[in-house]
Motif scaffolding. Sequence first.
Motif, mmCIF file in Angstrom:
data_model
loop_
_atom_site.group_PDB
_atom_site.id
_atom_site.type_symbol
_atom_site.label_atom_id
_atom_site.label_comp_id
_atom_site.label_asym_id
_atom_site.label_seq_id
_atom_site.Cartn_x
_atom_site.Cartn_y
_atom_site.Cartn_z
ATOM 1 N N GLU A 179 0.694 -9.746 3.951
ATOM 2 C CA GLU A 179 0.620 -11.197 4.152
ATOM 3 C C GLU A 179 -0.463 -11.487 5.187
ATOM 4 O O GLU A 179 -0.374 -11.034 6.324
ATOM 5 C CB GLU A 179 1.968 -11.739 4.636
ATOM 6 C CG GLU A 179 3.103 -11.536 3.641
ATOM 7 C CD GLU A 179 2.957 -12.362 2.375
ATOM 8 O OE1 GLU A 179 2.367 -13.466 2.426
ATOM 9 O OE2 GLU A 179 3.419 -11.900 1.313
ATOM 10 N N VAL A 180 -1.473 -12.248 4.776
ATOM 11 C CA VAL A 180 -2.635 -12.507 5.622
ATOM 12 C C VAL A 180 -2.838 -14.015 5.765
ATOM 13 O O VAL A 180 -2.748 -14.754 4.781
ATOM 14 C CB VAL A 180 -3.904 -11.875 5.009
ATOM 15 C CG1 VAL A 180 -5.123 -12.144 5.874
ATOM 16 C CG2 VAL A 180 -3.708 -10.378 4.792
ATOM 17 N N LEU A 181 -3.128 -14.448 6.984
ATOM 18 C CA LEU A 181 -3.463 -15.843 7.238
ATOM 19 C C LEU A 181 -4.915 -15.949 7.693
ATOM 20 O O LEU A 181 -5.332 -15.234 8.613
ATOM 21 C CB LEU A 181 -2.591 -16.433 8.346
ATOM 22 C CG LEU A 181 -1.154 -16.768 8.030
ATOM 23 C CD1 LEU A 181 -0.491 -17.380 9.262
ATOM 24 C CD2 LEU A 181 -1.056 -17.711 6.853
ATOM 25 N N ALA A 182 -5.651 -16.835 7.061
ATOM 26 C CA ALA A 182 -6.993 -17.212 7.509
ATOM 27 C C ALA A 182 -6.816 -18.536 8.241
ATOM 28 O O ALA A 182 -6.361 -19.521 7.664
ATOM 29 C CB ALA A 182 -7.921 -17.367 6.317
ATOM 30 N N VAL A 183 -7.145 -18.549 9.526
ATOM 31 C CA VAL A 183 -6.809 -19.680 10.383
ATOM 32 C C VAL A 183 -8.057 -20.378 10.903
ATOM 33 O O VAL A 183 -9.027 -19.729 11.297
ATOM 34 C CB VAL A 183 -5.958 -19.199 11.578
ATOM 35 C CG1 VAL A 183 -5.638 -20.330 12.524
ATOM 36 C CG2 VAL A 183 -4.675 -18.546 11.083
ATOM 37 N N ALA A 235 -11.900 -12.925 2.968
ATOM 38 C CA ALA A 235 -10.838 -11.953 3.217
ATOM 39 C C ALA A 235 -10.308 -11.372 1.911
ATOM 40 O O ALA A 235 -10.050 -10.163 1.822
ATOM 41 C CB ALA A 235 -9.708 -12.600 4.014
ATOM 42 N N GLU A 236 -10.145 -12.198 0.894
ATOM 43 C CA GLU A 236 -9.683 -11.694 -0.405
ATOM 44 C C GLU A 236 -10.661 -10.664 -0.957
ATOM 45 O O GLU A 236 -10.234 -9.607 -1.449
ATOM 46 C CB GLU A 236 -9.505 -12.858 -1.389
ATOM 47 C CG GLU A 236 -8.303 -13.717 -1.079
ATOM 48 C CD GLU A 236 -8.217 -14.980 -1.921
ATOM 49 O OE1 GLU A 236 -7.098 -15.498 -2.060
ATOM 50 O OE2 GLU A 236 -9.259 -15.464 -2.424
ATOM 51 N N ASP A 237 -11.956 -10.950 -0.859
ATOM 52 C CA ASP A 237 -12.969 -10.001 -1.332
ATOM 53 C C ASP A 237 -12.935 -8.708 -0.519
ATOM 54 O O ASP A 237 -13.018 -7.616 -1.069
ATOM 55 C CB ASP A 237 -14.369 -10.612 -1.257
ATOM 56 C CG ASP A 237 -14.609 -11.692 -2.302
ATOM 57 O OD1 ASP A 237 -13.808 -11.801 -3.255
ATOM 58 O OD2 ASP A 237 -15.603 -12.440 -2.149
ATOM 59 N N VAL A 296 -6.485 -3.137 -1.156
ATOM 60 C CA VAL A 296 -5.249 -3.593 -0.513
ATOM 61 C C VAL A 296 -4.661 -4.760 -1.296
ATOM 62 O O VAL A 296 -5.342 -5.750 -1.568
ATOM 63 C CB VAL A 296 -5.531 -4.034 0.945
ATOM 64 C CG1 VAL A 296 -4.283 -4.636 1.578
ATOM 65 C CG2 VAL A 296 -6.037 -2.861 1.763
ATOM 66 N N ASP A 297 -3.389 -4.631 -1.660
ATOM 67 C CA ASP A 297 -2.665 -5.711 -2.322
ATOM 68 C C ASP A 297 -2.248 -6.704 -1.241
ATOM 69 O O ASP A 297 -1.442 -6.388 -0.365
ATOM 70 C CB ASP A 297 -1.433 -5.155 -3.041
ATOM 71 C CG ASP A 297 -0.649 -6.223 -3.780
ATOM 72 O OD1 ASP A 297 -1.214 -7.278 -4.118
ATOM 73 O OD2 ASP A 297 0.567 -5.995 -4.013
ATOM 74 N N ALA A 298 -2.835 -7.898 -1.278
ATOM 75 C CA ALA A 298 -2.582 -8.871 -0.217
ATOM 76 C C ALA A 298 -2.516 -10.284 -0.779
ATOM 77 O O ALA A 298 -3.169 -10.609 -1.772
ATOM 78 C CB ALA A 298 -3.668 -8.790 0.843
ATOM 79 N N ARG A 299 -1.731 -11.086 -0.103
ATOM 80 C CA ARG A 299 -1.702 -12.523 -0.368
ATOM 81 C C ARG A 299 -2.333 -13.181 0.853
ATOM 82 O O ARG A 299 -1.850 -13.010 1.972
ATOM 83 C CB ARG A 299 -0.281 -13.030 -0.559
ATOM 84 C CG ARG A 299 -0.221 -14.525 -0.890
ATOM 85 C CD ARG A 299 1.178 -14.920 -1.296
ATOM 86 N NE ARG A 299 2.085 -14.842 -0.172
ATOM 87 C CZ ARG A 299 2.584 -15.916 0.451
ATOM 88 N NH1 ARG A 299 2.279 -17.117 0.047
ATOM 89 N NH2 ARG A 299 3.407 -15.769 1.464
ATOM 90 N N VAL A 300 -3.417 -13.919 0.619
ATOM 91 C CA VAL A 300 -4.141 -14.556 1.713
ATOM 92 C C VAL A 300 -3.951 -16.060 1.606
ATOM 93 O O VAL A 300 -4.192 -16.652 0.552
ATOM 94 C CB VAL A 300 -5.648 -14.219 1.676
ATOM 95 C CG1 VAL A 300 -6.360 -14.835 2.873
ATOM 96 C CG2 VAL A 300 -5.872 -12.713 1.635
ATOM 97 N N LYS A 316 -18.428 -10.300 4.428
ATOM 98 C CA LYS A 316 -17.360 -9.530 3.784
ATOM 99 C C LYS A 316 -17.342 -8.081 4.255
ATOM 100 O O LYS A 316 -16.281 -7.534 4.536
ATOM 101 C CB LYS A 316 -17.529 -9.572 2.266
ATOM 102 C CG LYS A 316 -16.462 -8.766 1.536
ATOM 103 C CD LYS A 316 -16.785 -8.590 0.084
ATOM 104 C CE LYS A 316 -17.633 -7.383 -0.063
ATOM 105 N NZ LYS A 316 -17.669 -6.724 -1.319
ATOM 106 N N ASP A 317 -18.497 -7.465 4.363
ATOM 107 C CA ASP A 317 -18.551 -6.058 4.764
ATOM 108 C C ASP A 317 -18.066 -5.868 6.199
ATOM 109 O O ASP A 317 -17.348 -4.920 6.498
ATOM 110 C CB ASP A 317 -19.964 -5.504 4.594
ATOM 111 C CG ASP A 317 -20.393 -5.466 3.129
ATOM 112 O OD1 ASP A 317 -19.524 -5.378 2.252
ATOM 113 O OD2 ASP A 317 -21.614 -5.531 2.875
ATOM 114 N N GLY A 318 -18.469 -6.764 7.088
ATOM 115 C CA GLY A 318 -18.020 -6.682 8.477
ATOM 116 C C GLY A 318 -16.519 -6.868 8.586
ATOM 117 O O GLY A 318 -15.846 -6.145 9.325
ATOM 118 N N LEU A 319 -15.982 -7.816 7.826
ATOM 119 C CA LEU A 319 -14.532 -8.039 7.843
ATOM 120 C C LEU A 319 -13.804 -6.851 7.228
ATOM 121 O O LEU A 319 -12.772 -6.417 7.746
ATOM 122 C CB LEU A 319 -14.178 -9.331 7.109
ATOM 123 C CG LEU A 319 -12.691 -9.677 7.059
ATOM 124 C CD1 LEU A 319 -12.069 -9.727 8.460
ATOM 125 C CD2 LEU A 319 -12.482 -11.000 6.330
#
Length: 100
Positions: A8-12, A27-29, A36-40, A82-85
Amino acid sequence: MALDRRLEVLAVCGVGMGSSLMLKMTAEDALSSLGVDARVENTDVSSARGMSPDVVIGQGMHTGEIADLAPVVITISDFLDKDGLAAQLKERLTEQGWLP
């Protein structure tokens, strides 16, 4: 130990609309590139305080306010890097034992 559920990920951001939506897509990318299976979700700082994410991603002006919200809090400066994240996520998720 690997995480046995969806991350579980939050973009704030301050308002929860423009910049957090761009960060959500980045973050999804990044998470997808790591397998990683994630919900953003994207949200504002006030709403984030009532949530229980595994990871919070945002600018320093916001992550400082919610540093204790999640086991992993990542401060970013470029919403489109994206690469840095992905590199930061890989390091921090590995520290948690969520990535091999």
